[in-house]
Design an enzyme around this catalytic site. Structure first.
Site, PDB file in Angstrom:
ATOM      1  N   VAL A 392      42.115  36.205  45.533  1.00 47.22           N
ATOM      2  CA  VAL A 392      42.796  37.447  44.988  1.00 47.22           C
ATOM      3  C   VAL A 392      42.125  38.781  45.375  1.00 47.22           C
ATOM      4  O   VAL A 392      40.787  38.938  45.023  1.00 47.22           O
ATOM      5  CB  VAL A 392      43.289  37.372  43.581  1.00 47.22           C
ATOM      6  CG1 VAL A 392      44.062  38.672  42.940  1.00 47.22           C
ATOM      7  CG2 VAL A 392      44.280  35.971  43.414  1.00 47.22           C
ATOM      8  N   ASP A 393      42.448  39.608  45.895  1.00 44.11           N
ATOM      9  CA  ASP A 393      41.789  40.955  46.230  1.00 44.11           C
ATOM     10  C   ASP A 393      40.422  40.772  46.872  1.00 44.11           C
ATOM     11  O   ASP A 393      39.443  41.591  46.156  1.00 44.11           O
ATOM     12  CB  ASP A 393      41.811  41.785  44.896  1.00 44.11           C
ATOM     13  CG  ASP A 393      43.189  42.062  44.514  1.00 44.11           C
ATOM     14  OD1 ASP A 393      44.228  42.046  45.447  1.00 44.11           O
ATOM     15  OD2 ASP A 393      43.474  42.467  43.235  1.00 44.11           O
ATOM     16  N   PHE A 394      39.953  39.832  47.766  1.00 42.15           N
ATOM     17  CA  PHE A 394      38.634  39.251  47.901  1.00 42.15           C
ATOM     18  C   PHE A 394      37.888  40.464  48.616  1.00 42.15           C
ATOM     19  O   PHE A 394      36.697  40.161  49.001  1.00 42.15           O
ATOM     20  CB  PHE A 394      38.586  38.129  48.410  1.00 42.15           C
ATOM     21  CG  PHE A 394      39.154  37.611  49.602  1.00 42.15           C
ATOM     22  CD1 PHE A 394      38.468  37.685  50.741  1.00 42.15           C
ATOM     23  CD2 PHE A 394      40.627  37.160  49.861  1.00 42.15           C
ATOM     24  CE1 PHE A 394      38.970  37.175  52.008  1.00 42.15           C
ATOM     25  CE2 PHE A 394      40.751  36.914  51.127  1.00 42.15           C
ATOM     26  CZ  PHE A 394      40.343  36.838  51.930  1.00 42.15           C
TER      27      PHE A 394
END
Length: 562
Positions: A392-394
């Site tokens: 996620v949102d890395f």
């Protein structure tokens, strides 16, 4: 009273009104015409800003009509406001001394404001050392980078209070002067060419050498002898380190932290630390005093810096404090190393690498975690031949970042999550920040592959209002959702105005996930042409008065590939 008399009276009133209006307009125009040179200068500067009241208040106190004095004053006023907020935060800390999480977030704010003050002082010094007529695009981009970093730090401060919305509102109100004045300074610098043209001052753009591509560690022919020598030294095979770190005791230091503590501070030359193969369970911060540090290892799967701090398991720590490795000092370079955060996806935010070092570069590195793997917090950053993995949102933050020729691996999240490769954090329209992914491959990890169509994966979602992300000349796996991008839910981040103001774009990608037919129909989404895509190349997006990237010794592609 007869109808004719009434009509006549009304007509007289209307005529008088019109005459008064004309006289008023004439007087106003005459007053404008009679404005002093100082007042005209203030008006010219402030007419471009988004917070004109605070701009007029700031610049009216300048005892000069010199454009340079107004620009410097705008930056100085922002610095003063940031310092005032820094002092104000002390009183807030006293109020919440028994609330560990909120106190920690306020402590983070103080750190961020320190970095902001440094960036403002650098900007003020740069304006003071230059003649405005000699300022060119490269110098403007330097100033915009540092002022954009100030906004990034202000946003990082606010982001620490997602657990305490009441305190977030208090902090935001306390920061309003700093936010507005920083925005004004950034807009003035961004629009400086237009402003100066009103003074009949125009940029004298010198003949600049083209920032050449260095594809195979080739060295541009115009480099001076000592610079060519420097590039040759930085190659891993020929590099002579200043110190060696080895867990087995065969170097001068057994830990990276000890070697870094012994490094010179505020160095203008490279200080090289060789880290032998091993797993280094350390939390490392290359602080702002340690400039021009170069670290290299024996390979990204052999020399690994590891940690496991996470928001969920860290006793109230904020996202940026979870970082295993933080690069703050300007000019940081890492080669042939791994950075990881082993906290699982259930632990939420867990950063492997946080970067705010200006003109920093990473080559042949691995950055592995799950949620929020790579925090590109601020300033100019470059990644080449790297592996970046997460869920996620890395890849997130508010820097000007270019990632080239790299492998981006999407991992398996928790069953109730979806994957987003990016979450860019541009919060103000005049920032020169964004994430550019060029000539990369975006693929699922083996553990995700069987369920790659069941668990949605998107190229990104807008973390802030003006989120900017470009994916170009890259290969996209079949698991990328047809719509490509997704809104950011919660706290109005997914509002239609954000979707209008963001800038998401794709150009000349290939692979089964690159089909643009069903992409989002947001106003802020663009299918770029070649001319527009050129603006996001290394040459233009990471612009600086110094050709800093060739001096890193890291290969890069300067322009579009095709």
């Amino acid at each position: 009273m007869s109808r004719k008399v009434i009509m006549a009276a009304v007509s007289i009133i209307l005529v008088v009104g019109v005459v008064i209006g004309v006289v008023a307009i004439a007087d106003h125009s005459y007053d404008q015409y009679r404005l002093s040179p100082h007042s005209k200068a203030v008006t010219n500067f402030c007419s471009f800003t988004y917070h004109q009241e605070s701009c007029l208040k700031t610049l009216s106190s300048v005892n000069s009509s010199d454009p340079k004095a107004f620009t410097a004053k705008a930056i100085l006023a922002a610095e003063k406001a940031v310092k005032k907020f820094y002092d104000y935060s002390d009183s807030l800390i006293v109020q919440v001394k028994n609330d560990v999480a909120t106190k920690m977030a306020l402590d983070d704010c103080k750190d961020m404001m320190n970095y902001a003050i440094d960036s403002l002082q650098a900007s003020y010094s740069d304006i003071g050392d230059s003649e405005l007529h000699s300022i060119n695009d490269e110098r403007i981009n330097d100033l915009r980078t540092w002022l954009s970093a100030v906004i990034a730090y202000q946003q990082s401060c606010l982001d620490g209070f997602e657990h305490d919305i009441s305190m977030k509102d208090t902090v935001q109100k306390g920061m309003i002067d700093a936010s507005e004045l920083t925005g004004n300074a950034l807009t003035i610098v961004t629009k400086l060419s237009d402003i100066l043209s009103r003074f009949d001052i125009h940029f004298n753009v010198p003949n600049s050498r083209e920032l050449l591509s260095v594809e195979k560690n080739g060295i541009p022919s115009w480099f001076a002898g000592k610079d060519r020598h420097l590039l040759a030294r930085i190659d891993n095979n020929n590099l002579k380190p200043n110190v060696v770190v080895a867990k087995d005791g065969s170097g001068q230091f057994k830990t990276i932290g000890a070697a870094l503590a012994a490094a010179p501070k505020k160095s203008n030359v490279r200080y090289v630390i060789y880290i032998k193969a091993g797993i280094y369970n350390e939390y490392i911060t290359v602080d702002k005093e340690h400039t021009n540090i170069l670290m290299y290892g024996d390979g990204p799967r052999k020399t690994i810096v590891t940690g496991r701090k996470a928001v969920e398991n860290g006793g109230g720590i904020t996202t940026w404090q979870t970082a295993t490795f933080s690069a703050i000092g300007n000019g940081f370079i890492a080669k042939s190393m791994g950075f990881e955060n082993t906290a699982g996806p259930e632990q939420l935010q867990a950063v492997a690498l946080r970067v705010q070092s200006d003109k920093s570069a990473f080559f042949n590195c691995r950055i592995d975690a799950h949620q929020n793997t790579l925090y590109n917090q601020a300033n100019r950053q470059f990644f080449r031949n790297c592996v970046i993995s997460g869920t996620v949102d890395f890849i997130f933050g508010d820097s000007a970042t270019v990632i080239q020729n790299s492998l981006i691996i999407v991992r398996r999240p928790m069953d109730d999550q979806f994957n987003t490769v990016t979450a860019q954090g541009k919060a103000f329209v005049d920032e020169n920040t964004g994430i550019v992914i060029q000539n990369c491959r975006i693929v699922p990890e083996q553990n995700l592959f069987p369920d790659r169509f069941k668990i949605p994966t998107y190229l990104g979602r807008p973390w802030k209002k003006f989120s900017t992300t470009v994916v170009m000349e890259s290969t996209l796996g079949d698991f990328i959702r047809p719509e490509g991008w997704i809104p950011f839910s919660g706290h109005d981040k997914g509002s239609s105005s954000n979707l209008d103001n963001l800038y998401y774009a794709e150009y000349n990608n290939h692979g089964p996930g690159a089909n643009l037919h069903a992409r989002v129909d947001w106003k802020g989404y663009h299918k770029m042409n070649r001319m527009t895509a050129t603006k996001f190349t290394v040459q233009l997006f990471l612009l600086s008065r110094e050709n800093w990237l060739p001096l890193t010794g890291i290969p890069f592609t300067n322009a579009l590939r095709f």
